[in-house]
Scaffold this motif. Sequence first.
Motif, PDB file in Angstrom:
ATOM      1  N   SER A 142       0.789  -1.407  -0.041  1.00  0.00           N
ATOM      2  CA  SER A 142       0.232   0.345   0.342  1.00  0.00           C
ATOM      3  C   SER A 142       0.439   1.012  -0.109  1.00  0.00           C
ATOM      4  O   SER A 142       1.402   1.125   0.914  1.00  0.00           O
ATOM      5  N   GLU A 143       0.410   1.800  -1.394  1.00  0.00           N
ATOM      6  CA  GLU A 143       1.452   3.364  -1.153  1.00  0.00           C
ATOM      7  C   GLU A 143       0.466   4.171  -0.162  1.00  0.00           C
ATOM      8  O   GLU A 143       1.563   5.121   0.756  1.00  0.00           O
ATOM      9  N   ALA A 144      -0.357   3.967   0.069  1.00  0.00           N
ATOM     10  CA  ALA A 144      -1.112   5.330   1.744  1.00  0.00           C
ATOM     11  C   ALA A 144      -0.121   4.475   2.782  1.00  0.00           C
ATOM     12  O   ALA A 144       0.069   5.233   3.889  1.00  0.00           O
ATOM     13  N   GLU A 145       0.047   3.501   3.275  1.00  0.00           N
ATOM     14  CA  GLU A 145       0.424   2.510   3.790  1.00  0.00           C
ATOM     15  C   GLU A 145       2.487   3.033   3.725  1.00  0.00           C
ATOM     16  O   GLU A 145       2.709   3.759   5.085  1.00  0.00           O
ATOM     17  N   GLN A 146       2.602   2.809   3.113  1.00  0.00           N
ATOM     18  CA  GLN A 146       3.918   3.740   2.818  1.00  0.00           C
ATOM     19  C   GLN A 146       3.920   4.989   3.204  1.00  0.00           C
ATOM     20  O   GLN A 146       5.187   5.787   3.724  1.00  0.00           O
ATOM     21  N   ALA A 147       3.403   6.300   3.016  1.00  0.00           N
ATOM     22  CA  ALA A 147       3.049   7.799   2.423  1.00  0.00           C
ATOM     23  C   ALA A 147       3.165   7.715   4.052  1.00  0.00           C
ATOM     24  O   ALA A 147       3.854   9.103   4.703  1.00  0.00           O
ATOM     25  N   ALA A 148       2.400   6.979   5.242  1.00  0.00           N
ATOM     26  CA  ALA A 148       2.229   7.614   6.324  1.00  0.00           C
ATOM     27  C   ALA A 148       3.190   7.399   7.229  1.00  0.00           C
ATOM     28  O   ALA A 148       3.511   7.882   8.181  1.00  0.00           O
ATOM     29  N   LEU A 149       4.167   6.382   6.764  1.00  0.00           N
ATOM     30  CA  LEU A 149       5.283   5.729   7.847  1.00  0.00           C
ATOM     31  C   LEU A 149       6.611   6.778   7.125  1.00  0.00           C
ATOM     32  O   LEU A 149       6.706   7.441   7.674  1.00  0.00           O
ATOM     33  N   GLY A 150       6.828   7.323   6.116  1.00  0.00           N
ATOM     34  CA  GLY A 150       7.651   7.527   5.478  1.00  0.00           C
ATOM     35  C   GLY A 150       7.740   8.838   6.006  1.00  0.00           C
ATOM     36  O   GLY A 150       8.774  10.043   6.466  1.00  0.00           O
ATOM     37  N   GLU A 151       6.628  10.165   6.480  1.00  0.00           N
ATOM     38  CA  GLU A 151       6.204  11.035   6.946  1.00  0.00           C
ATOM     39  C   GLU A 151       6.627  11.616   8.576  1.00  0.00           C
ATOM     40  O   GLU A 151       7.080  12.370   8.339  1.00  0.00           O
ATOM     41  N   VAL A 152       6.680  10.711   9.044  1.00  0.00           N
ATOM     42  CA  VAL A 152       7.422  10.298  10.288  1.00  0.00           C
ATOM     43  C   VAL A 152       9.057  10.630   9.983  1.00  0.00           C
ATOM     44  O   VAL A 152       9.835  11.070  10.767  1.00  0.00           O
ATOM     45  N   TYR A 153       9.284   9.199   9.118  1.00  0.00           N
ATOM     46  CA  TYR A 153      10.262   8.590   9.756  1.00  0.00           C
ATOM     47  C   TYR A 153      11.202   9.710   9.193  1.00  0.00           C
ATOM     48  O   TYR A 153      12.708   9.486   9.029  1.00  0.00           O
ATOM     49  N   LEU A 154      10.989  10.190   7.879  1.00  0.00           N
ATOM     50  CA  LEU A 154      11.891  11.236   7.041  1.00  0.00           C
ATOM     51  C   LEU A 154      11.370  12.953   8.241  1.00  0.00           C
ATOM     52  O   LEU A 154      12.658  13.825   8.018  1.00  0.00           O
ATOM     53  N   GLY A 155      10.806  12.777   8.927  1.00  0.00           N
ATOM     54  CA  GLY A 155      10.874  13.808   9.626  1.00  0.00           C
ATOM     55  C   GLY A 155       9.765  14.463   9.939  1.00  0.00           C
ATOM     56  O   GLY A 155       9.951  15.666   9.098  1.00  0.00           O
ATOM     57  N   LEU A 156       8.970  14.736  11.007  1.00  0.00           N
ATOM     58  CA  LEU A 156       7.792  15.752  11.117  1.00  0.00           C
ATOM     59  C   LEU A 156       8.473  17.563  10.957  1.00  0.00           C
ATOM     60  O   LEU A 156       9.558  17.215  11.904  1.00  0.00           O
ATOM     61  N   PRO A 157       7.828  18.122  10.814  1.00  0.00           N
ATOM     62  CA  PRO A 157       8.338  19.561  11.565  1.00  0.00           C
ATOM     63  C   PRO A 157       8.283  19.357  12.354  1.00  0.00           C
ATOM     64  O   PRO A 157       7.737  19.868  13.575  1.00  0.00           O
ATOM     65  N   PHE A 158       9.661  20.406  12.843  1.00  0.00           N
ATOM     66  CA  PHE A 158       9.899  21.111  13.877  1.00  0.00           C
ATOM     67  C   PHE A 158       8.487  21.966  14.788  1.00  0.00           C
ATOM     68  O   PHE A 158       8.407  22.714  14.208  1.00  0.00           O
ATOM     69  N   PRO A 159       8.038  21.487  16.269  1.00  0.00           N
ATOM     70  CA  PRO A 159       7.082  22.896  16.546  1.00  0.00           C
ATOM     71  C   PRO A 159       7.073  24.144  16.405  1.00  0.00           C
ATOM     72  O   PRO A 159       6.051  24.485  15.725  1.00  0.00           O
ATOM     73  N   THR A 160       8.121  24.557  16.926  1.00  0.00           N
ATOM     74  CA  THR A 160       8.766  26.194  16.070  1.00  0.00           C
ATOM     75  C   THR A 160       9.531  26.606  15.448  1.00  0.00           C
ATOM     76  O   THR A 160      11.000  24.832  15.899  1.00  0.00           O
ATOM     77  N   ARG A 161       9.592  27.581  14.443  1.00  0.00           N
ATOM     78  CA  ARG A 161      11.083  27.342  14.619  1.00  0.00           C
ATOM     79  C   ARG A 161      12.056  28.096  15.737  1.00  0.00           C
ATOM     80  O   ARG A 161      11.416  29.391  15.995  1.00  0.00           O
ATOM     81  N   TRP A 162      13.514  28.015  15.653  1.00  0.00           N
ATOM     82  CA  TRP A 162      14.268  29.045  16.308  1.00  0.00           C
ATOM     83  C   TRP A 162      13.998  30.528  15.324  1.00  0.00           C
ATOM     84  O   TRP A 162      14.175  30.441  14.350  1.00  0.00           O
ATOM     85  N   ASN A 163      14.310  32.322  16.568  1.00  0.00           N
ATOM     86  CA  ASN A 163      14.513  32.429  15.416  1.00  0.00           C
ATOM     87  C   ASN A 163      14.951  33.663  15.514  1.00  0.00           C
ATOM     88  O   ASN A 163      15.679  34.735  16.200  1.00  0.00           O
ATOM     89  N   PHE A 164      16.261  33.077  15.226  1.00  0.00           N
ATOM     90  CA  PHE A 164      17.612  33.535  15.272  1.00  0.00           C
ATOM     91  C   PHE A 164      16.890  34.657  13.173  1.00  0.00           C
ATOM     92  O   PHE A 164      16.732  34.215  12.872  1.00  0.00           O
ATOM     93  N   THR A 165      17.422  35.866  13.639  1.00  0.00           N
ATOM     94  CA  THR A 165      16.790  36.677  12.536  1.00  0.00           C
ATOM     95  C   THR A 165      18.401  37.511  11.870  1.00  0.00           C
ATOM     96  O   THR A 165      18.320  38.733  11.655  1.00  0.00           O
ATOM     97  N   GLY A 166      19.428  37.471  12.828  1.00  0.00           N
ATOM     98  CA  GLY A 166      20.643  37.581  11.910  1.00  0.00           C
ATOM     99  C   GLY A 166      21.522  37.316  10.933  1.00  0.00           C
ATOM    100  O   GLY A 166      22.479  38.446   9.904  1.00  0.00           O
TER     101      GLY A 166
END
Length: 395
Positions: A371-395
Amino acid sequence: MHTQVAIIGAGPAGLTLSRMLHLQGVSSIVLENRDREYIETRTRAGVLEQPTVALMHELGVGDRLSTEGMSHNGFYLRFDRATHHLDFHRLGGGHATVYAQQELVKDLVANRLSTGGSLLFDAEVTAIETTADGARILVDHAGTPLEITADFVAGCDGFHGVSRAHIPAGRLREHSRTYPVAWLGILARTAPTTPEGMYCAHENGLSVHSMRGPRITRQYLQVPADTDLDDWSDERIWDELALRSASDDHPELERGEIFDRSVAPLRSYVCETMQDGRLFLLGDAAHIVPPTGAKGLNLAVSDASTLSHALGAYFAAGDRSFLDAYSETCLPRIWKAQQFSWTLTTTLHALSDDPMDWQLRRARLGRWVESEAEQAALGEVYLGLPFPTRWNFTG
């Protein structure tokens, strides 16, 4: 000695946090109870998620990662003597990168020292005292007493460290699960079995085959939790790895010199109390995942990104709202990684003698392959969900 943030532990969480704070003009000191050689050579995880890799480049520590890291699209899965490739990149974009944790630590340590950051080795924290206004940390620095005052403390000192122990037991919300198995891991001078890492599900238990370069492999065997390494000769290890990874579509597993071995028990743990006043917990101090899926290092970096954003907002504008929300910001991603690791662990390992267990596991493995749907769901987490917030370096 005073600093804005005292960071206990020079692992990926502590060193990443110190780099992000430095780029925001926030002072910190990193206290590590081991020596430099130890933290730069201890064998640890080797798979970095896409968000982790991207962040390291933003922090200016990605040069060796670019040249020596190995980009992977997914992983191989072998069962019933057949090999399947789950190509997550094709379905969702992104990559995972194989780059040993100790190499990332080397990069972060070198950067910390080259930029004049405070990093003390052989610095054992003996006590943490926190008040409403700050903290006092007592340190044994190679036999010399040292007192540090700080506005905040970041506990990045692992599961057995002093940071979480400082929080009164009555205020801790903890969840844990132990598994009756461990991973016997080896480093060997052999060529990789497949171009990317591979999980082999077998009735005898799991074997894992990954690489650290073209002629170095990192391989694992599922073994009982009370396993004694002395009971496992090189020949016995190779025989069991060969049995569990046998297939009809690839050559037999190559054998070679084993130059490192260890046994690590499998467990899941979450301390939902990731902050207490001026103290914040990151990485293994707050959560442990089974090695299946390689989430531990990446969760530590995610925690550091979240706390850096919160501390940056506080020191730049006096905004405490992100600090107050640190735990609740981190926990959803942590629980998703725990669920992912639990799914892989219970599917790939033989945790029961019940024949029905193996058939149910085979059915789930079949779905992952078909199932490609099963693979897509696994891959989303395996390759990395976005971090909750972005660090705010503005330099």
